[in-house]
Scaffold this motif. Sequence first.
Motif, PDB file in Angstrom:
ATOM      1  N   CYS A  51     -47.803  22.205  36.415  1.00  0.00           N
ATOM      2  CA  CYS A  51     -49.099  21.537  36.480  1.00  0.00           C
ATOM      3  C   CYS A  51     -50.114  22.435  37.174  1.00  0.00           C
ATOM      4  CB  CYS A  51     -48.964  20.215  37.229  1.00  0.00           C
ATOM      5  SG  CYS A  51     -50.527  19.337  37.449  1.00  0.00           S
ATOM      6  N   VAL A  53     -57.025  18.848  34.733  1.00  0.00           N
ATOM      7  CA  VAL A  53     -55.571  18.992  34.815  1.00  0.00           C
ATOM      8  C   VAL A  53     -55.051  19.654  33.535  1.00  0.00           C
ATOM      9  CG1 VAL A  53     -55.166  16.670  33.885  1.00  0.00           C
ATOM     10  CG2 VAL A  53     -53.374  17.812  35.199  1.00  0.00           C
ATOM     11  N   THR A  74     -54.002  22.110  38.628  1.00  0.00           N
ATOM     12  CA  THR A  74     -55.041  21.138  38.954  1.00  0.00           C
ATOM     13  C   THR A  74     -55.688  21.527  40.277  1.00  0.00           C
ATOM     14  OG1 THR A  74     -55.498  18.760  39.169  1.00  0.00           O
ATOM     15  CG2 THR A  74     -53.506  19.590  40.237  1.00  0.00           C
ATOM     16  N   VAL A 109     -52.330  13.497  40.554  1.00  0.00           N
ATOM     17  CA  VAL A 109     -51.612  13.862  39.339  1.00  0.00           C
ATOM     18  C   VAL A 109     -50.109  13.661  39.519  1.00  0.00           C
ATOM     19  CG1 VAL A 109     -51.048  15.773  37.792  1.00  0.00           C
ATOM     20  CG2 VAL A 109     -53.399  15.457  38.573  1.00  0.00           C
TER      21      VAL A 109
END
Length: 364
Positions: free
Chosen positions: A70, A59, A72, A80
């Motif tokens: 973000c 991440v 990921t 997450v």
Amino acid sequence: MYKRQEIKHEFGLLVRCCRALYGLRESPRLFQEELADRLAQKGIRRLLSDPQLFVGEAVMLSAHADDLLCATPPEKEEEVKNMLEEMFKMTRGPVFSSAWGKYLGRLYRRVGDDLEVMVPEDYMMGALRLNGFQTCRAVSTPMVPRAKEADERPLSEVEARVFRTTVGKLLWTLQERVDLGYAVKEAARSVSAPTRVSQEEVKRILRYLAGTLDVRLRLHYDPDAAEQEIIVFTDANWGTSLGRRSTSGGLLFFQGVLLAAWSRTQPTIAASSCEAELVAMFVGSVEARLARSILAELGQECVIRMFCDSMSSIRTAYARGVGRMKHLDIKYLSLQDLVRSGDLLTSYVPSSQNLSLIHISEPT
């Protein structure tokens, strides 16, 4: 906010604020410190080289005030998001896909393995409407050489306000519109005292924008690019800008992806084209060293490969001392240390193949 204790004062009642109020100058910093502490508890560390980046197992987070981006794998996406929602009350934004999604005012979308980013047309139209250019005739280039007998009469107060607002709007677009870098930089030099000729230069940029509203920047990952090299192109003009100061231009790539682009007026008047190119190389090395520091914290050790079209400045970087340029600022000699340590590799590239040429001269 709540009142812990009352303190009598001649002007009234003083109370202590136990939480940062939204909109205060220190609020973003305090939020980021709180965010960093909570993420650290989850094993997500803050980078030293860029405190807005946070990295954990599978991440990566980028924080701009209280807006988070973000990255990921799809299988960890929900995990997450739930983790972040446990820490703060959050509103979920769009996931970048084949449809356009908005983040910090820009539009993003996935195109295969690439990512496209563009400034919304509504934002550009705002600059055009401000100047009454909604239906103007488009031109093919954002600037032309300034005439020798230019109109240097100052603008009125109202015209100057419109000029400054327009330049501010254009400056915000430069990371996505690299084709505007040099033209907007030159226009921005006149914001303190705009004149008729600088107003005409901004109008030229707006006419160019009118025909290129749908231009977008594609970030393309090249799997064949060297994984241990940060690629930098640098270039400089010599004394052609206002006040005889030169311009440093550059582009920074990693594995084919454009990370940064710049066009900046040099702080001093260069006494030779070699000096101007050397200053441009120094600016490029500064940008590249930041990228190298970030990659090093991510576990990726890299060297900097710099392409320049000036053999004399390349030779200076491989030499020791200032040579005949006795007036040269000592900070520019850090290039020599980088070359000797092997952290900087320099290569000659013909001017016709130097990608940073767009940032130092009028396009043809």
